[in-house]
Design a protein around this motif. Structure first.
Motif, PDB file in Angstrom:
ATOM      1  N   ASP A 134       0.829  -1.207   0.000  1.00  0.00           N
ATOM      2  CA  ASP A 134       0.000   0.000   0.000  1.00  0.00           C
ATOM      3  C   ASP A 134       0.863   1.256   0.000  1.00  0.00           C
TER       4      ASP A 134
ATOM      5  N   VAL B 253      -6.455   5.729  -2.812  1.00  0.00           N
ATOM      6  CA  VAL B 253      -6.966   5.008  -1.651  1.00  0.00           C
ATOM      7  C   VAL B 253      -7.785   3.790  -2.098  1.00  0.00           C
ATOM      8  N   ARG B 254      -8.504   3.876  -3.187  1.00  0.00           N
ATOM      9  CA  ARG B 254      -9.288   2.728  -3.657  1.00  0.00           C
ATOM     10  C   ARG B 254      -8.405   1.561  -4.089  1.00  0.00           C
TER      11      ARG B 254
ATOM     12  N   ALA C  59      -5.435   0.839  -3.031  1.00  0.00           N
ATOM     13  CA  ALA C  59      -4.822   0.302  -1.815  1.00  0.00           C
ATOM     14  C   ALA C  59      -5.827  -0.541  -1.034  1.00  0.00           C
ATOM     15  N   MET C  60      -7.058  -0.072  -0.933  1.00  0.00           N
ATOM     16  CA  MET C  60      -8.088  -0.838  -0.227  1.00  0.00           C
ATOM     17  C   MET C  60      -8.419  -2.131  -0.965  1.00  0.00           C
ATOM     18  N   MET C  61      -8.412  -2.089  -2.280  1.00  0.00           N
ATOM     19  CA  MET C  61      -8.734  -3.296  -3.053  1.00  0.00           C
ATOM     20  C   MET C  61      -7.652  -4.360  -2.900  1.00  0.00           C
TER      21      MET C  61
ATOM     22  N   THR D 284      -5.759  -4.854  -0.305  1.00  0.00           N
ATOM     23  CA  THR D 284      -5.929  -5.419   1.033  1.00  0.00           C
ATOM     24  C   THR D 284      -7.184  -6.276   1.104  1.00  0.00           C
ATOM     25  N   ALA D 285      -8.268  -5.828   0.464  1.00  0.00           N
ATOM     26  CA  ALA D 285      -9.521  -6.596   0.477  1.00  0.00           C
ATOM     27  C   ALA D 285      -9.332  -7.958  -0.179  1.00  0.00           C
TER      28      ALA D 285
ATOM     29  N   TRP E 255      -7.705  -5.443   8.500  1.00  0.00           N
ATOM     30  CA  TRP E 255      -8.766  -4.939   7.613  1.00  0.00           C
ATOM     31  C   TRP E 255      -9.854  -4.246   8.430  1.00  0.00           C
TER      32      TRP E 255
ATOM     33  N   ARG F  99      -9.022  -0.468   9.281  1.00  0.00           N
ATOM     34  CA  ARG F  99      -8.721   0.509   8.226  1.00  0.00           C
ATOM     35  C   ARG F  99      -9.787   1.516   8.094  1.00  0.00           C
TER      36      ARG F  99
END
Length: 116
Positions: free
Chosen positions: A39, A74-75, A77-79, A81-82, A113, A116
């Motif tokens: 990330d 940010v999207r 990075a979140m994806m 991790t998801a 998770w 976050r």
């Protein structure tokens, strides 16, 4: 995790019990640090690109560039991790041989998770 969602206790649903800090848990933390590093690379690379394009000269310009870059990345990075957490859900809910060890490995990543 000792709370209910839609009438289901999450601790019972995921068969979670008290976890001691074992080697598997520490390996999970190492995997978590790898995900956080990914990330950071995503964010740092785009911030660097924005700085090269805009060439900020004041503190306010730097702040605006960092916020703009953060909003755009940010999207992704979140994806990333998801995807890692979703891939670990079967490990968390497994009950076969080695499930106690692998569950200990997967818990640090899954708990990250939530925060976050």
């Amino acid at each position: 995790m000792n709370f209910s969602v839609a009438g289901l206790n999450l601790r019972d649903m995921f068969q979670m019990h008290t976890i001691n800090l074992s080697v598997a848990v520490w390996v999970g933390f190492i995997a978590l640090l790898g995900s956080l590093r990914n990330d950071g690379v995503i964010m740092g690379t785009y911030i660097h690109q924005v700085f090269e394009d805009k060439k900020p000269s004041t503190v306010q310009d730097v702040r605006e560039a960092v916020v703009m870059a953060g909003k755009k990345r940010v999207r992704p990075a979140m994806m990333t991790t998801a995807v890692a957490v979703i891939a670990l859900l079967p490990v968390l809910s497994s009950t076969g041989k080695g499930a106690d060890i692998m569950g200990s490995y997967a818990i640090p990543m899954s708990v990250e998770w939530l925060y976050r």
